[in-house]
Structure formats: structure tokens, C-alpha cells
Design a protein around this motif. Structure first.
Motif, PDB file in Angstrom:
ATOM      1  N   ASP A  58       0.826  -1.211   0.000  1.00 22.28           N
ATOM      2  CA  ASP A  58       0.000   0.000   0.000  1.00 22.28           C
ATOM      3  C   ASP A  58       0.861   1.261   0.000  1.00 22.28           C
ATOM      4  O   ASP A  58       0.552   2.242  -0.689  1.00 22.28           O
ATOM      5  N   GLN A  63       2.511   1.848  -3.374  1.00 26.57           N
ATOM      6  CA  GLN A  63       1.531   2.386  -4.319  1.00 26.57           C
ATOM      7  C   GLN A  63       1.297   3.870  -4.070  1.00 26.57           C
ATOM      8  O   GLN A  63       1.196   4.666  -5.008  1.00 26.57           O
ATOM      9  N   SER A  64       1.222   4.260  -2.794  1.00 19.62           N
ATOM     10  CA  SER A  64       1.025   5.668  -2.460  1.00 19.62           C
ATOM     11  C   SER A  64       2.199   6.516  -2.932  1.00 19.62           C
ATOM     12  O   SER A  64       2.014   7.608  -3.484  1.00 19.62           O
ATOM     13  N   ASN A  95       2.020   6.852  -6.731  1.00 23.20           N
ATOM     14  CA  ASN A  95       0.967   7.786  -7.141  1.00 23.20           C
ATOM     15  C   ASN A  95       1.395   9.236  -6.966  1.00 23.20           C
ATOM     16  O   ASN A  95       0.850  10.133  -7.615  1.00 23.20           O
ATOM     17  N   ARG A  96       2.370   9.462  -6.087  1.00 23.83           N
ATOM     18  CA  ARG A  96       2.849  10.818  -5.818  1.00 23.83           C
ATOM     19  C   ARG A  96       4.135  11.127  -6.587  1.00 23.83           C
ATOM     20  O   ARG A  96       4.866  12.042  -6.233  1.00 23.83           O
ATOM     21  N   PHE A 143       0.852  12.780   2.492  1.00 26.41           N
ATOM     22  CA  PHE A 143       1.447  11.439   2.580  1.00 26.41           C
ATOM     23  C   PHE A 143       1.507  10.934   4.017  1.00 26.41           C
ATOM     24  O   PHE A 143       1.286   9.750   4.277  1.00 26.41           O
ATOM     25  N   ASP A 193      -1.711   9.396   4.917  1.00 31.17           N
ATOM     26  CA  ASP A 193      -1.814   8.068   4.304  1.00 31.17           C
ATOM     27  C   ASP A 193      -1.016   7.039   5.097  1.00 31.17           C
ATOM     28  O   ASP A 193      -1.481   5.924   5.348  1.00 31.17           O
TER      29      ASP A 193
END
Length: 227
Positions: free
Chosen positions: A40, A43-44, A47-48, A76, A79
């Protein structure tokens, strides 16, 4: 409520080279987290517009070193806390200016925006909460352009949180059943600043914290968006 402070979404400071190329600040990012949350978080970071430099596994945890645009760090930490249930740690340090890495996608969902001035009612909020997550409860002062919740779908949704139930002499089926409202999401100042989009403000006073559109009038917002 005393004084009022309006806060916009943070923005990174960009530079242009002599030949016109756009440069943005990059940060060295260090994250330590449980192994089960690795996918996870990767992926974060991706995406950034982040780039993984290395990973080090030790016992039940993993350390990540990455390069990420400064603007990619906005939100972030939230998240990381949510995805790791508070077990993730992070630090970051300015690294260099480098060519612009492209646009970073936003929050993905729109917001529910009040189209009326007044006081919110439980009757209205009960209907609105079916469309998304509420940020306010009943009997709260609201105004046109104020953000009262998150839309479950992309795009902003105008709503009337002040609508009252019409009283009649006829009894309807189900009358008398209690209204059950979900607890509204109350954000901290830091979370609110991370959440808002470029066309929104956080309105902070000593007593309350609200989200609002920069342009309160719906018609004026449409004209500005079309310009």
C-alpha cells in the motif's frame, strides 16, 4: 468567534532555467513500516511521482528510501498513519531541484457544498449522508459555498443542509422513526490543509474549523471554471 484565518493548500516553489525548463524541489524520503503494509505504501509513493531507491528488510519491518517531489509529500503522512494504523514512521530532507515530474492526481472525490445560508437540520443531513460523508452535524451554522461533506463520487455536489421537513395533517408511512446520523468527520488543521483542493480554503477561528470554496457563489464558480 474572534479572529479568522484563511489557509490555502500548500504549494511547492518552482524555478525555471534560463532555457525555460520548469524545475521542482525533490525530497529524500525515509519510511519505516510493518512488512504487511509495504504494498500500500509503495503504491502511495508511486501515485505521488516518487521513485524507490532501496529497501531494507529487518525482522517484521521494512525501511524504504525514496525520492519524491515536495508537493507529493502533502497528505502522505496521513496516508502512512492510516494505512499502517499508526505504526509507520517517516522523515524527509530537501535533496535538489530537478525537472518537473508531471501532475499528481488529486483526492479523487468531490465535495458536497452548501447552496444555502442558515442552520443545518437533522432531516436534511439524513438525506445528504446517503451521498457521502458528512463534515457537520445538526444545528450548526452554515453558509453558501461552505463544504459540508465529501461526495462519494468525483465532482462537487450542491446540497441544502438547512432544509426542514414540511408539516402536514397527513401521517406518512414510517412517521415517527428516529433519524440516525453517522458521526461527522472532524478534521484537525493539518488534515484539513492536506485535504482541500486548489479552489478551496480552510477557515480557522478560535472555536471552529470549516472548509469552504474560494468563490462562495455557485454561479460565479461556474463562470470562473469556464474562463
Amino acid at each position: 468567534e474572534g479572529y479568522e484565518v484563511m489557509v490555502s493548500r500548500p504549494e511547492a516553489i518552482f524555478h525555471r532555467t534560463e532555457d525555460g525548463n520548469l524545475l521542482e524541489p525533490l525530497e529524500s524520503l525515509y519510511v519505516d513500516l510493518p512488512n504487511e503494509n509495504l504494498g500500500d505504501i509503495l503504491q502511495s509513493i508511486a501515485n505521488r511521482k516518487g521513485e524507490i531507491l532501496g529497501m531494507d528488510h529487518h525482522a517484521s519491518r521494512v525501511s524504504i528510501e525514496a525520492i519524491i517531489p515536495t508537493r507529493g509529500l502533502i497528505g502522505f503522512e496521513t496516508d502512512l498513519v492510516n494505512l499502517t494504523r499508526g505504526e509507520g514512521l517517516m522523515s524527509h530532507l530537501f535533496r535538489e531541484y530537478a525537472p518537473f515530474k508531471g501532475e499528481i492526481s488529486g483526492r479523487g472525490r468531490g465535495v458536497m457544498v452548501s447552496m444555502e445560508n442558515g442552520v443545518s437540520t437533522a432531516y436534511a443531513l439524513n438525506n445528504i449522508q446517503a451521498r457521502g460523508r458528512l463534515f457537520i452535524g445538526p444545528q450548526e451554522d452554515v453558509y453558501e459555498g461552505m463544504i459540508v461533506g465529501e461526495n462519494a463520487r468525483p465532482g462537487d455536489l450542491p446540497v441544502n443542509p438547512c432544509k426542514a421537513k414540511h408539516l402536514t395533517n397527513m401521517r406518512s408511512q414510517g412517521e415517527g422513526k428516529g433519524i440516525q446520523l453517522e458521526a461527522p468527520l472532524r478534521m484537525t488543521l493539518e488534515r484539513a490543509i492536506e485535504y482541500i483542493d486548489i479552489d478551496e480554503y480552510v477557515e480557522a477561528t478560535p472555536k471552529s474549523l470549516r472548509l469552504r470554496k474560494r468563490i462562495l457563489d455557485a454561479t460565479a464558480r461556474k463562470r470562473a471554471a469556464a474562463a
